[in-house]
Design a protein around this motif. Structure first.
Motif, PDB file in Angstrom:
ATOM      1  N   SER A  67      -1.827  -5.077  -6.365  1.00 39.33           N
ATOM      2  CA  SER A  67      -2.008  -4.683  -4.806  1.00 39.33           C
ATOM      3  C   SER A  67      -0.347  -4.851  -4.128  1.00 39.33           C
ATOM      4  CB  SER A  67      -3.042  -5.530  -3.883  1.00 39.33           C
ATOM      5  OG  SER A  67      -4.377  -5.052  -4.449  1.00 39.33           O
ATOM      6  N   GLU A  68      -0.119  -3.945  -2.998  1.00 34.58           N
ATOM      7  CA  GLU A  68       0.884  -4.144  -2.019  1.00 34.58           C
ATOM      8  C   GLU A  68       0.267  -4.092  -0.630  1.00 34.58           C
ATOM      9  OE1 GLU A  68       3.299  -0.711  -3.946  1.00 34.58           O
ATOM     10  OE2 GLU A  68       4.510  -2.265  -3.165  1.00 34.58           O
ATOM     11  N   SER A  69      -0.238  -5.453  -0.212  1.00 37.40           N
ATOM     12  CA  SER A  69      -0.973  -5.425   1.006  1.00 37.40           C
ATOM     13  C   SER A  69      -0.593  -6.743   1.933  1.00 37.40           C
ATOM     14  CB  SER A  69      -2.286  -5.730   0.687  1.00 37.40           C
ATOM     15  OG  SER A  69      -2.823  -6.822  -0.105  1.00 37.40           O
ATOM     16  N   HIS A  70       0.323  -7.795   1.257  1.00 33.85           N
ATOM     17  CA  HIS A  70       0.770  -8.825   1.749  1.00 33.85           C
ATOM     18  C   HIS A  70       1.981  -9.022   1.677  1.00 33.85           C
ATOM     19  CE1 HIS A  70      -3.711  -9.413   1.812  1.00 33.85           C
ATOM     20  NE2 HIS A  70      -3.510 -10.518   2.623  1.00 33.85           N
ATOM     21  N   ASP A  98       4.102   2.397  10.359  1.00 37.55           N
ATOM     22  CA  ASP A  98       3.170   3.462   9.458  1.00 37.55           C
ATOM     23  C   ASP A  98       2.663   2.499   8.310  1.00 37.55           C
ATOM     24  OD1 ASP A  98       3.594   5.757  10.861  1.00 37.55           O
ATOM     25  OD2 ASP A  98       5.244   6.488   9.471  1.00 37.55           O
ATOM     26  N   GLU A  99       3.217   1.513   7.740  1.00 34.88           N
ATOM     27  CA  GLU A  99       2.832   0.853   6.820  1.00 34.88           C
ATOM     28  C   GLU A  99       2.002  -0.233   7.293  1.00 34.88           C
ATOM     29  OE1 GLU A  99       6.222   2.687   5.480  1.00 34.88           O
ATOM     30  OE2 GLU A  99       5.999   1.441   7.135  1.00 34.88           O
ATOM     31  N   LEU A 100       2.338  -0.728   8.727  1.00 35.74           N
ATOM     32  CA  LEU A 100       1.270  -1.697   9.068  1.00 35.74           C
ATOM     33  C   LEU A 100       0.148  -1.138   9.566  1.00 35.74           C
ATOM     34  CD1 LEU A 100       3.959  -3.648  10.980  1.00 35.74           C
ATOM     35  CD2 LEU A 100       2.685  -4.681   9.079  1.00 35.74           C
ATOM     36  N   HIS A 105      -1.683  -5.130   5.225  1.00 36.54           N
ATOM     37  CA  HIS A 105      -2.677  -5.958   5.943  1.00 36.54           C
ATOM     38  C   HIS A 105      -1.853  -7.254   6.483  1.00 36.54           C
ATOM     39  CE1 HIS A 105      -6.228  -8.153   6.664  1.00 36.54           C
ATOM     40  NE2 HIS A 105      -5.646  -9.353   5.990  1.00 36.54           N
ATOM     41  N   ALA A 106      -1.014  -7.568   5.985  1.00 37.17           N
ATOM     42  CA  ALA A 106      -0.144  -9.056   6.510  1.00 37.17           C
ATOM     43  C   ALA A 106       1.149  -8.807   6.277  1.00 37.17           C
ATOM     44  CB  ALA A 106      -0.660 -10.214   5.933  1.00 37.17           C
ATOM     45  N   LEU A 107       1.954  -9.259   7.205  1.00 33.87           N
ATOM     46  CA  LEU A 107       3.520  -9.182   7.142  1.00 33.87           C
ATOM     47  C   LEU A 107       3.912 -10.574   7.897  1.00 33.87           C
ATOM     48  CD1 LEU A 107       5.996  -7.728   6.421  1.00 33.87           C
ATOM     49  CD2 LEU A 107       6.061  -6.714   9.020  1.00 33.87           C
ATOM     50  N   ALA A 108       4.650 -11.472   7.164  1.00 32.59           N
ATOM     51  CA  ALA A 108       5.281 -12.615   7.546  1.00 32.59           C
ATOM     52  C   ALA A 108       6.830 -12.045   7.865  1.00 32.59           C
ATOM     53  CB  ALA A 108       5.192 -13.672   6.797  1.00 32.59           C
ATOM     54  N   ILE A 109       7.459 -12.758   9.060  1.00 30.96           N
ATOM     55  CA  ILE A 109       8.762 -11.880   9.363  1.00 30.96           C
ATOM     56  C   ILE A 109       9.398 -13.239   9.558  1.00 30.96           C
ATOM     57  CG2 ILE A 109      10.062 -10.669  10.993  1.00 30.96           C
ATOM     58  CD1 ILE A 109       7.522  -8.865  11.532  1.00 30.96           C
ATOM     59  N   ALA A 140      -9.719  -3.697   2.308  1.00 30.26           N
ATOM     60  CA  ALA A 140     -10.559  -2.830   1.524  1.00 30.26           C
ATOM     61  C   ALA A 140     -10.139  -1.452   1.850  1.00 30.26           C
ATOM     62  CB  ALA A 140     -11.955  -2.884   1.141  1.00 30.26           C
ATOM     63  N   ASP A 141     -10.072  -0.867   3.038  1.00 29.41           N
ATOM     64  CA  ASP A 141      -9.582   0.275   3.505  1.00 29.41           C
ATOM     65  C   ASP A 141      -8.119   0.590   3.404  1.00 29.41           C
ATOM     66  OD1 ASP A 141     -12.192   1.122   4.227  1.00 29.41           O
ATOM     67  OD2 ASP A 141     -11.732   0.573   6.468  1.00 29.41           O
ATOM     68  N   LYS A 142      -7.286  -0.396   3.679  1.00 29.03           N
ATOM     69  CA  LYS A 142      -5.811  -0.376   3.533  1.00 29.03           C
ATOM     70  C   LYS A 142      -5.615  -0.386   1.924  1.00 29.03           C
ATOM     71  CE  LYS A 142      -4.372  -2.249   7.685  1.00 29.03           C
ATOM     72  NZ  LYS A 142      -3.685  -3.382   8.601  1.00 29.03           N
ATOM     73  N   LEU A 143      -6.162  -1.020   1.237  1.00 29.37           N
ATOM     74  CA  LEU A 143      -5.817  -1.022  -0.343  1.00 29.37           C
ATOM     75  C   LEU A 143      -6.138   0.282  -0.886  1.00 29.37           C
ATOM     76  CD1 LEU A 143      -7.227  -4.519  -1.386  1.00 29.37           C
ATOM     77  CD2 LEU A 143      -4.759  -3.837  -1.155  1.00 29.37           C
ATOM     78  N   LYS A 144      -7.421   0.908  -0.487  1.00 24.61           N
ATOM     79  CA  LYS A 144      -7.920   2.185  -0.863  1.00 24.61           C
ATOM     80  C   LYS A 144      -6.917   2.994  -0.486  1.00 24.61           C
ATOM     81  CE  LYS A 144     -11.416   5.660  -0.829  1.00 24.61           C
ATOM     82  NZ  LYS A 144     -12.164   6.383   0.019  1.00 24.61           N
ATOM     83  N   GLY A 145      -6.293   3.015   0.802  1.00 20.75           N
ATOM     84  CA  GLY A 145      -5.491   4.266   1.333  1.00 20.75           C
ATOM     85  C   GLY A 145      -4.150   3.994   0.645  1.00 20.75           C
TER      86      GLY A 145
END
Length: 148
Positions: A67-70, A98-100, A105-109, A140-145
């Motif tokens: 996955s590429e979600s976090h 767009d990615e967010l 799902h999560a982005l630490a900056i 789940a929606d974001k991972l599917k997308g």
């Protein structure tokens, strides 16, 4: 004289067999990482960083393998000069809008100026996942997308 059996015998390994077996033993290429690539490209274009690190931390969370979600990003840019931490984070969020809104799902900056990076060149570590995304239907929606 050689017997017919010996004359007609084929070698156990012909060059084609060797190359086929080597092809199967070669390490596989790293799979494409479209979200990570997009993050790198957009942050580079928007902020022209002097240093940047993009870490996919999805494996640390309750998501399927690959996955590429976090993500955790460290961006060092002169464009952060004179801006508050909140303004810097907004700049990063805007670049990755767009990615967010779709795949991340999560982005630490961590957003630092070159001077700040010079005095403290470190990337913070993420805390362990507590499983909060297990009950978040948007993951789940974001991972599917991200797979479409």
């Amino acid at each position: 004289m050689l017997s017919n059996a010996v004359r007609s015998a084929r070698p156990l390994l012909c060059p084609a067999t060797i190359s086929r077996s080597l092809a199967h033993s070669r390490p596989q290429m790293e799979p494409a990482r479209p979200v990570e690539t997009s993050i790198r490209t957009k942050l580079t274009d928007a902020l022209q960083p002097t240093h940047m690190e993009v870490l996919n931390e999805s494996h640390m969370h309750a998501v399927p393998p690959g996955s590429e979600s976090h993500f955790r990003v460290l961006v060092v840019s002169e464009r952060f000069e004179g801006r508050s931490l909140l303004q810097r984070h907004r700049m990063v969020n805007e670049a990755l809008r767009d990615e967010l809104s779709s795949r991340v799902h999560a982005l630490a900056i961590q957003a630092k100026t070159p001077q700040q990076w010079g005095t403290n060149p470190s990337l913070a570590k993420s805390p362990p996942c507590l499983g909060g995304s297990k009950h978040d239907d948007t993951v789940a929606d974001k991972l599917k997308g991200g797979r479409d």
